[in-house]
Write a protein that holds these residues in place. Structure first.
Motif, mmCIF file in Angstrom:
data_model
loop_
_atom_site.group_PDB
_atom_site.id
_atom_site.type_symbol
_atom_site.label_atom_id
_atom_site.label_comp_id
_atom_site.label_asym_id
_atom_site.label_seq_id
_atom_site.Cartn_x
_atom_site.Cartn_y
_atom_site.Cartn_z
ATOM 1 N N LEU A 34 32.710 31.576 -26.808
ATOM 2 C CA LEU A 34 33.286 32.234 -25.640
ATOM 3 C C LEU A 34 33.647 31.208 -24.573
ATOM 4 N N MET A 35 32.739 30.274 -24.305
ATOM 5 C CA MET A 35 33.002 29.247 -23.307
ATOM 6 C C MET A 35 34.142 28.327 -23.753
ATOM 7 N N HIS A 36 34.074 27.870 -24.990
ATOM 8 C CA HIS A 36 35.062 26.930 -25.529
ATOM 9 C C HIS A 36 36.460 27.543 -25.586
ATOM 10 N N LEU A 37 36.572 28.714 -26.169
ATOM 11 C CA LEU A 37 37.883 29.355 -26.309
ATOM 12 C C LEU A 37 38.405 29.847 -24.971
ATOM 13 N N GLY A 38 37.514 30.321 -24.111
ATOM 14 C CA GLY A 38 37.946 30.742 -22.789
ATOM 15 C C GLY A 38 38.548 29.584 -22.005
ATOM 16 N N ASN A 39 37.952 28.412 -22.143
ATOM 17 C CA ASN A 39 38.478 27.221 -21.478
ATOM 18 C C ASN A 39 39.865 26.871 -22.023
ATOM 19 N N LEU A 40 40.000 26.802 -23.340
ATOM 20 C CA LEU A 40 41.275 26.411 -23.934
ATOM 21 C C LEU A 40 42.361 27.465 -23.687
ATOM 22 N N ALA A 41 41.961 28.709 -23.556
ATOM 23 C CA ALA A 41 42.937 29.775 -23.306
ATOM 24 C C ALA A 41 43.530 29.695 -21.906
ATOM 25 N N GLN A 42 42.954 28.862 -21.041
ATOM 26 C CA GLN A 42 43.501 28.637 -19.698
ATOM 27 C C GLN A 42 44.287 27.328 -19.620
ATOM 28 N N SER A 43 44.563 26.712 -20.763
ATOM 29 C CA SER A 43 45.170 25.375 -20.779
ATOM 30 C C SER A 43 46.665 25.377 -20.528
ATOM 31 N N GLY A 48 42.648 15.317 -28.246
ATOM 32 C CA GLY A 48 43.235 15.042 -26.945
ATOM 33 C C GLY A 48 43.071 16.171 -25.953
ATOM 34 N N ILE A 49 43.086 17.398 -26.435
ATOM 35 C CA ILE A 49 42.956 18.526 -25.510
ATOM 36 C C ILE A 49 41.489 18.859 -25.250
ATOM 37 N N LEU A 50 40.583 18.385 -26.101
ATOM 38 C CA LEU A 50 39.168 18.447 -25.741
ATOM 39 C C LEU A 50 38.887 17.489 -24.591
ATOM 40 N N PHE A 51 39.518 16.307 -24.652
ATOM 41 C CA PHE A 51 39.339 15.310 -23.599
ATOM 42 C C PHE A 51 39.974 15.778 -22.297
ATOM 43 N N ASP A 52 41.126 16.424 -22.398
ATOM 44 C CA ASP A 52 41.849 16.888 -21.217
ATOM 45 C C ASP A 52 42.319 18.318 -21.456
ATOM 46 N N PRO A 53 41.468 19.306 -21.175
ATOM 47 C CA PRO A 53 41.832 20.701 -21.447
ATOM 48 C C PRO A 53 42.989 21.230 -20.603
ATOM 49 N N ARG A 54 43.433 20.459 -19.627
ATOM 50 C CA ARG A 54 44.600 20.856 -18.840
ATOM 51 C C ARG A 54 45.811 19.984 -19.186
ATOM 52 N N TRP A 55 45.825 19.414 -20.374
ATOM 53 C CA TRP A 55 46.936 18.553 -20.793
ATOM 54 C C TRP A 55 48.290 19.236 -20.609
#
Length: 366
Positions: free
Chosen positions: A39-48, A326-333
């Motif tokens: 939930l935390m991981h996917l929620g973060n990436l879903a805001q990328s 790369g997107i783990l390192f920078d989730p707002r890439w």
């Protein structure tokens, strides 16, 4: 105008831009069930701001997991757990979501990477008997897999189809069949791991047979609203192994069967691979395949800079680019890429005040 931030159609699925988040295993499930980490991981990436988020590899049966902690989608419990996570993610994001369906074959039954990643014997804690095309271990000294018989092969095909139905039931809009990185479907494709003498071994047509059966079964299991594609390793990077020429032939067959996209990676089948790692190192393979098919081609592999990604698309070398580490390192890439390329990116209203003073107009509020 930035090509990276133009829409892309993957079969029935419309992407708002051409940035794809590639599947990345999290090794954090309980008996295949997604939980709070997901939930935390996917929620973060879903805001990328990316155009598509493909969830990590989900095993279609328990013995298809890489580790005991891998995500699964093989029964009602794993379906319900992932569905609950996705319901929460979607409450705050309308990003298209897909999943990679996978079976690790002989690369299953290992420790989690942070526990050492070693192959585990069937009688070890968190270990089990693996299966493959032939009774050849991934590396010398590792436990040997059992060669799948026809009943076992039929069961694998059915498991992929059942997992696909579960994926659609919980609202996933895209399915990526994992035939790359040395896992089971790749094991059948490569002559290095497939030494069979039956209809699944020998020439290229035979070695492609299982993957094509899985593709047809998955495509038939879901509605036309779900995009179905395949991830491949375009080469084993080993003499005498699976290579670009065979990948092109496979891509042509998939294209004719109505495959919605192909995601081009490489390697993972053999410990003696020699990979020339560097920026864009897999893009030439994607470009060669793109020249031979109508379906969209996704390139991946050390694509780290916005201008680099933009050039790949502007030069027609691929239709989309995927990021993983790369997107783990920078989730707002994607935000940063949009700022660098003069494009817009959609963000949640809670984050709109993060728009830099020097980049007014970057955030799309619609």
């Amino acid at each position: 105008m930035s090509q990276l931030f133009t829409p892309l159609q993957l079969g029935p699925l419309a992407l708002p831009n051409r940035i794809v988040i590639a599947p990345m295993c999290q090794y954090s499930a309980e008996e295949g069930r997604a939980g709070d980490w997901h939930l935390m991981h996917l929620g973060n990436l879903a805001q990328s701001g990316a155009g598509l988020l493909i969830l990590e590899a989900a095993a279609v049966e328990p013995r298809g997991r890489i580790t005991h902690a891998d995500l699964g989608l093989w029964d009602d419990q794993t379906e319900a757990a992932l569905g609950q996570v996705l319901t929460s993610v979607r409450r705050y994001s309308d990003m298209p979501l897909g999943i990679q369906l996978a079976h690790a074959g002989r690369k299953a039954s290992t420790q989690r990477p942070w526990d050492g990643g070693a192959a585990l014997a069937p009688d070890a804690e968190h270990g089990w008997q693996t299966v493959s095309a032939s009774e050849l271990p991934f590396a010398e000294g590792q436990p040997a897999p059992l060669s799948l018989d026809q009943a076992g092969i039929d069961g694998i095909v059915t498991a992929f189809a059942e997992a696909a139905r579960r994926a659609e039931r919980i609202g996933l809009e895209l399915i990526e069949i994992h035939a790359a990185h040395g896992y089971l479907l790749h094991q059948f494709l490569s002559p290095l791991s497939n030494r069979r003498s039956d209809q699944y071994g020998g020439d290229l047509q035979n070695r492609m047979r299982l993957l094509l059966a899985v593709f047809d079964a998955v495509r038939g299991a879901v509605s036309g609203k779900v995009a179905v594609g395949v991830r491949i390793s375009a080469t084993d990077w080993v003499e005498g192994g699976w290579d670009l020429e065979q990948s092109i032939e496979l891509a042509k067959v998939l294209d004719e069967r109505g495959c919605d996209f192909i995601h081009v990676s490489s390697g993972g089948l053999s410990p003696i691979q020699q990979i020339p790692v560097g920026p864009n190192y897999q893009v030439p393979q994607a470009q060669a395949i793109k020249a031979q098919v109508k379906m969209p081609v996704i390139a991946v592999g050390l694509i780290t800079e916005p201008a680099q990604a933009e050039a790949i698309l502007q030069e027609g070398r691929a239709d989309a680019v995927a990021l993983a580490r790369g997107i783990l390192f920078d989730p707002r890439w994607p935000w940063h890429a949009a700022a660098a390329l003069g494009a817009k990116v959609k963000v949640a209203p809670q984050y709109q005040r993060a728009e830099p003073h020097g980049a007014r107009g970057l955030f799309d509020s619609e």
